[in-house]
Design an enzyme around this catalytic site. Structure first.
Site, PDB file in Angstrom:
ATOM      1  N   GLU A 108      38.077  40.640  39.595  1.00  0.00           N
ATOM      2  CA  GLU A 108      37.703  39.221  39.672  1.00  0.00           C
ATOM      3  C   GLU A 108      38.956  38.476  40.110  1.00  0.00           C
ATOM      4  O   GLU A 108      39.897  38.332  39.323  1.00  0.00           O
ATOM      5  CB  GLU A 108      37.241  38.717  38.292  1.00  0.00           C
ATOM      6  CG  GLU A 108      36.093  39.502  37.695  1.00  0.00           C
ATOM      7  CD  GLU A 108      34.777  39.258  38.398  1.00  0.00           C
ATOM      8  OE1 GLU A 108      34.695  38.289  39.181  1.00  0.00           O
ATOM      9  OE2 GLU A 108      33.840  40.037  38.193  1.00  0.00           O
ATOM     10  N   CYS A 155      39.574  29.755  38.331  1.00  0.00           N
ATOM     11  CA  CYS A 155      39.327  30.502  39.578  1.00  0.00           C
ATOM     12  C   CYS A 155      38.177  29.914  40.360  1.00  0.00           C
ATOM     13  O   CYS A 155      38.155  29.989  41.587  1.00  0.00           O
ATOM     14  CB  CYS A 155      39.061  31.962  39.255  1.00  0.00           C
ATOM     15  SG  CYS A 155      37.689  32.186  38.113  1.00  0.00           S
TER      16      CYS A 155
HETATM   17  P1  NAD Z   1      48.264  37.774  38.190  1.00  0.00           P
HETATM   18  O1  NAD Z   1      47.595  38.673  39.170  1.00  0.00           O
HETATM   19  O2  NAD Z   1      49.680  37.443  38.394  1.00  0.00           O
HETATM   20  O3  NAD Z   1      48.163  38.406  36.717  1.00  0.00           O
HETATM   21  C1  NAD Z   1      46.936  38.800  36.141  1.00  0.00           C
HETATM   22  C2  NAD Z   1      47.203  39.885  35.105  1.00  0.00           C
HETATM   23  O4  NAD Z   1      47.700  41.042  35.767  1.00  0.00           O
HETATM   24  C3  NAD Z   1      48.287  39.484  34.086  1.00  0.00           C
HETATM   25  O5  NAD Z   1      47.931  39.983  32.821  1.00  0.00           O
HETATM   26  C4  NAD Z   1      49.520  40.194  34.627  1.00  0.00           C
HETATM   27  O6  NAD Z   1      50.492  40.456  33.657  1.00  0.00           O
HETATM   28  C5  NAD Z   1      48.918  41.486  35.168  1.00  0.00           C
HETATM   29  N1  NAD Z   1      49.717  42.185  36.184  1.00  0.00           N
HETATM   30  C6  NAD Z   1      50.745  41.716  36.922  1.00  0.00           C
HETATM   31  N2  NAD Z   1      51.218  42.677  37.742  1.00  0.00           N
HETATM   32  C7  NAD Z   1      50.442  43.773  37.532  1.00  0.00           C
HETATM   33  C8  NAD Z   1      50.420  45.087  38.101  1.00  0.00           C
HETATM   34  N3  NAD Z   1      51.264  45.458  39.040  1.00  0.00           N
HETATM   35  N4  NAD Z   1      49.475  45.944  37.659  1.00  0.00           N
HETATM   36  C9  NAD Z   1      48.582  45.584  36.717  1.00  0.00           C
HETATM   37  N5  NAD Z   1      48.570  44.362  36.137  1.00  0.00           N
HETATM   38  C10 NAD Z   1      49.492  43.466  36.541  1.00  0.00           C
HETATM   39  O7  NAD Z   1      47.357  36.477  38.119  1.00  0.00           O
HETATM   40  P2  NAD Z   1      47.627  35.148  37.263  1.00  0.00           P
HETATM   41  O8  NAD Z   1      48.580  34.298  38.002  1.00  0.00           O
HETATM   42  O9  NAD Z   1      47.922  35.500  35.869  1.00  0.00           O
HETATM   43  O10 NAD Z   1      46.176  34.498  37.278  1.00  0.00           O
HETATM   44  C11 NAD Z   1      45.788  33.570  38.211  1.00  0.00           C
HETATM   45  C12 NAD Z   1      44.932  34.226  39.276  1.00  0.00           C
HETATM   46  O11 NAD Z   1      43.786  34.815  38.667  1.00  0.00           O
HETATM   47  C13 NAD Z   1      44.396  33.219  40.272  1.00  0.00           C
HETATM   48  O12 NAD Z   1      44.484  33.755  41.557  1.00  0.00           O
HETATM   49  C14 NAD Z   1      42.948  33.061  39.847  1.00  0.00           C
HETATM   50  O13 NAD Z   1      42.090  32.619  40.873  1.00  0.00           O
HETATM   51  C15 NAD Z   1      42.611  34.424  39.362  1.00  0.00           C
HETATM   52  N6  NAD Z   1      41.474  34.403  38.445  1.00  0.00           N
HETATM   53  C16 NAD Z   1      40.273  34.917  38.855  1.00  0.00           C
HETATM   54  C17 NAD Z   1      39.163  34.852  38.027  1.00  0.00           C
HETATM   55  C18 NAD Z   1      37.806  35.378  38.462  1.00  0.00           C
HETATM   56  O14 NAD Z   1      36.920  35.503  37.620  1.00  0.00           O
HETATM   57  N7  NAD Z   1      37.609  35.673  39.737  1.00  0.00           N
HETATM   58  C19 NAD Z   1      39.288  34.288  36.762  1.00  0.00           C
HETATM   59  C20 NAD Z   1      40.527  33.775  36.377  1.00  0.00           C
HETATM   60  C21 NAD Z   1      41.605  33.848  37.224  1.00  0.00           C
END
Ligand code: NAD
Length: 539
Positions: free
Chosen positions: A276, A310
């Site tokens: 997502e 999001c």
């Molecule tokens: P992010 O991708 O930086 O982090 C998301 C999660 O992934 C965090 O827990 C982070 O610690 C972890 N992570 C970071 N590097 C990783 C790796 N290499 N391997 C595995 N996990 C890792 O995103 P963010 O900045 O925390 O969140 C915001 C983003 O999330 C925005 O782009 C938003 O649109 C999206 N989002 C999407 C939805 C949806 O339902 N489509 C919902 C909420 C947020």
């Protein structure tokens, strides 16, 4: 610690409701943090990781950091617990979700404080998480038995082959979640995973880990075996890959950039993943829209959780004939929003969550303005209210060269564009690589649904911002294109956590030559049988 009782953007006429004397420090005392911290799977000498409260910039919590070895340990514990959990009748597992539903409604104030303290959002925006989490708990609590029940299927040979399709749990689901909706984005995927008989190893974002730890405690109170939901904490690039490394299935919510890495790692291990991801969501205001409702909806669409949602709207397309009138109403409503609100209902928009978020939002707005975009409302950081406040902002005159045009800002900023024809609006709405959510405003519902069919987004809301489709838990939610893979909610939202297993029992005759038939005669008989089955309209 400061109490946040912020004000209206441009004047003092409309102050936010006071947060009373409650502060982040009094709402999230050290004893509560220490209790919740015990829920982290982290062994050995604690290596503390610290979080700060976005509303004030003060230290919020210190939590023990998990190592990759702790992640392995978490999987071991989860795997052991999963075996007996999966052996329970699905109705018993689903009952835990229904009890969680009731407990969450009863104890909502506790977690609303935590969500506000960790994210800086207003209480109403935090309450959206209670709404979403309870809708999901009720849906899967009631429907899991029917989604998961064995189903008779047509066999290879009518009457002679008895076939049943069953759903088996994947095992242990690796669940990686972001900070923006910390309750909902841990729970909405964990609950169907549990109902389907899985265990979960969850890596929430460290910034919002207290909320996930609280939800885990509540679910245990509702009857979940404690080892079934493991929570590990640490830096994403270190702990995230360790979570994917041991998972039987990965449920990831976060940015498109990280989602691609997770997808590649999961593919290398041949385990499934649902992703997502981000969006740059469009809203269309047609000439026949109710402009008051559309303006009110646009405020909710663009500025809920300070745009750190999001499915929030960052591109607004308005029919030229109503653009001036719509913008006058939308701009007035936006300028009247009250920032802040403290730990009580009252404020209209809260703070951003981190300095990184503030930096991105500021950069997108400043670059656009420098390149010629016009600010219709907002446009400024508000450090006097708190370190991470930024005004709800409307930009006009954004052009494709500007970063803000096609890249997700993930903040309280929307760009406005005008269109003349429906085809033009649809083409513009579909012009980014994302495809998460969209919103269409028209008094002609049939026309709204016809436009929806032409939009490349996983959810479309007609005459609502995002809540109508997201809250329709019985129907799938997710992204097209760069916005993701797979769906949460509905049947897909639970069946992804299962393996389909087909069990066929052959009776009386084998599927091969028998009763003295040679190969040729068997083939001829089978050919006649196949023709007969088609003629008899067997499916
Ligand atoms: P992010 O991708 O930086 O982090 C998301 C999660 O992934 C965090 O827990 C982070 O610690 C972890 N992570 C970071 N590097 C990783 C790796 N290499 N391997 C595995 N996990 C890792 O995103 P963010 O900045 O925390 O969140 C915001 C983003 O999330 C925005 O782009 C938003 O649109 C999206 N989002 C999407 C939805 C949806 O339902 N489509 C919902 C909420 C947020």
């Amino acid at each position: 610690m400061t109490d946040i009782t912020a004000d209206r953007q441009t004047s003092r006429r409309n102050p936010a409701a006071p947060g009373g004397a409650r502060t982040v420090a009094s709402a999230v005392p050290a004893a509560l943090v220490a209790r919740l911290a015990k829920g982290v799977t982290a062994t050995g000498e604690p290596d503390w990781v610290h979080t700060t409260a976005p509303l004030t910039g003060d230290r919020l919590a210190s939590l023990p950091r998990s190592t990759p070895a702790d992640v392995e340990k978490a999987y071991e514990l989860a795997r052991r617990a999963q075996r007996s959990w999966a052996a329970l009748p699905v109705g018993r597992r689903a009952a835990v979700l229904l009890r969680f539903h009731d407990l969450l409604l009863k104890r909502q104030d506790e977690v609303l404080d935590l969500i506000q303290a960790e994210t800086g959002k207003t209480r109403l925006h935090a309450f959206e998480e209670i709404m979403a989490a309870t809708l999901g708990a009720r849906h899967y609590g009631r429907r899991a038995p029917s989604y998961l029940r064995d189903r008779r299927r047509g066999g290879a040979l009518p009457v002679l082959t008895h076939t049943v399709e069953s759903r088996r749990p994947k095992g242990v689901v690796g669940l990686i979640s972001p900070w923006n909706y910390p309750l909902e984005l841990s729970i909405s995927d964990a609950l169907p995973a549990f109902a389907a008989g899985n265990a979960v190893v969850n890596k929430p974002d460290t910034q919002t880990a207290l909320t996930a730890l609280w939800a885990r405690e509540l679910l245990i109170e509702a009857g979940l075996p404690a080892d079934l939901w493991q929570i590990v904490i640490g830096d994403g690039p270190v702990i995230g890959p360790a979570v994917v490394e041991h998972a039987d299935y990965v449920s990831f919510t976060g940015s498109t950039r990280t989602g691609r890495q997770v997808a590649q790692q999961a593919a290398g291990r041949l385990v499934g993943a649902s992703l997502e991801l981000g969006g740059k969501n469009p809203m269309l205001v047609l000439a026949d829209a109710d402009l008051d409702k559309a303006a009110e909806g646009a405020v909710r669409a663009c500025f809920s959780s300070a745009g750190q949602l999001c499915i929030s709207i960052e591109r607004l397309y308005v029919h030229r004939s109503v653009a001036d009138e719509f913008l006058a109403r939308f701009t007035a409503r936006t300028s009247a929003l009250r920032l802040g609100g403290g730990l009580a209902y009252g404020g209209d928009m809260g703070s951003l969550v981190s300095a990184q978020q503030l930096e991105t939002v500021t950069r997108h707005v400043e670059e656009a303005v420098k390149a010629g975009a016009k600010v219709l409302a907002g446009g400024q950081a508000r450090p006097e209210l708190g370190p991470l406040f930024f005004e709800p902002t409307i930009l006009d005159g954004v052009t494709p060269e500007m970063e803000i045009c096609g890249q997700e800002t993930f903040g309280p900023v929307v760009s406005v564009y005008r269109f003349d024809t429906e085809d033009e609006a649809v083409a513009a709405a579909n012009s980014t690589s994302y495809g998460l959510n969209s919103s269409v405003w028209t008094t002609d519902h049939r026309r709204g649904r016809a436009i929806a069919a032409r939009l490349r987004t996983g959810t479309v809301n007609v005459n609502e911002a995002y809540g109508a489709a997201y809250g329709s838990i019985a129907a799938p939610m997710g992204g097209m294109g760069d916005s993701g893979l797979g769906r949460r909610h509905g049947s897909e939202g639970i069946l992804r956590f299962t393996e389909g297993q087909t069990v066929s029992t052959q009776r009386l005759l084998p599927i091969g030559p028998s009763m003295g038939l040679d190969d040729e005669k068997f083939a001829a008989l089978f050919t006649t049988g196949l023709k007969a089955l088609k003629a008899l309209r067997f499916k």
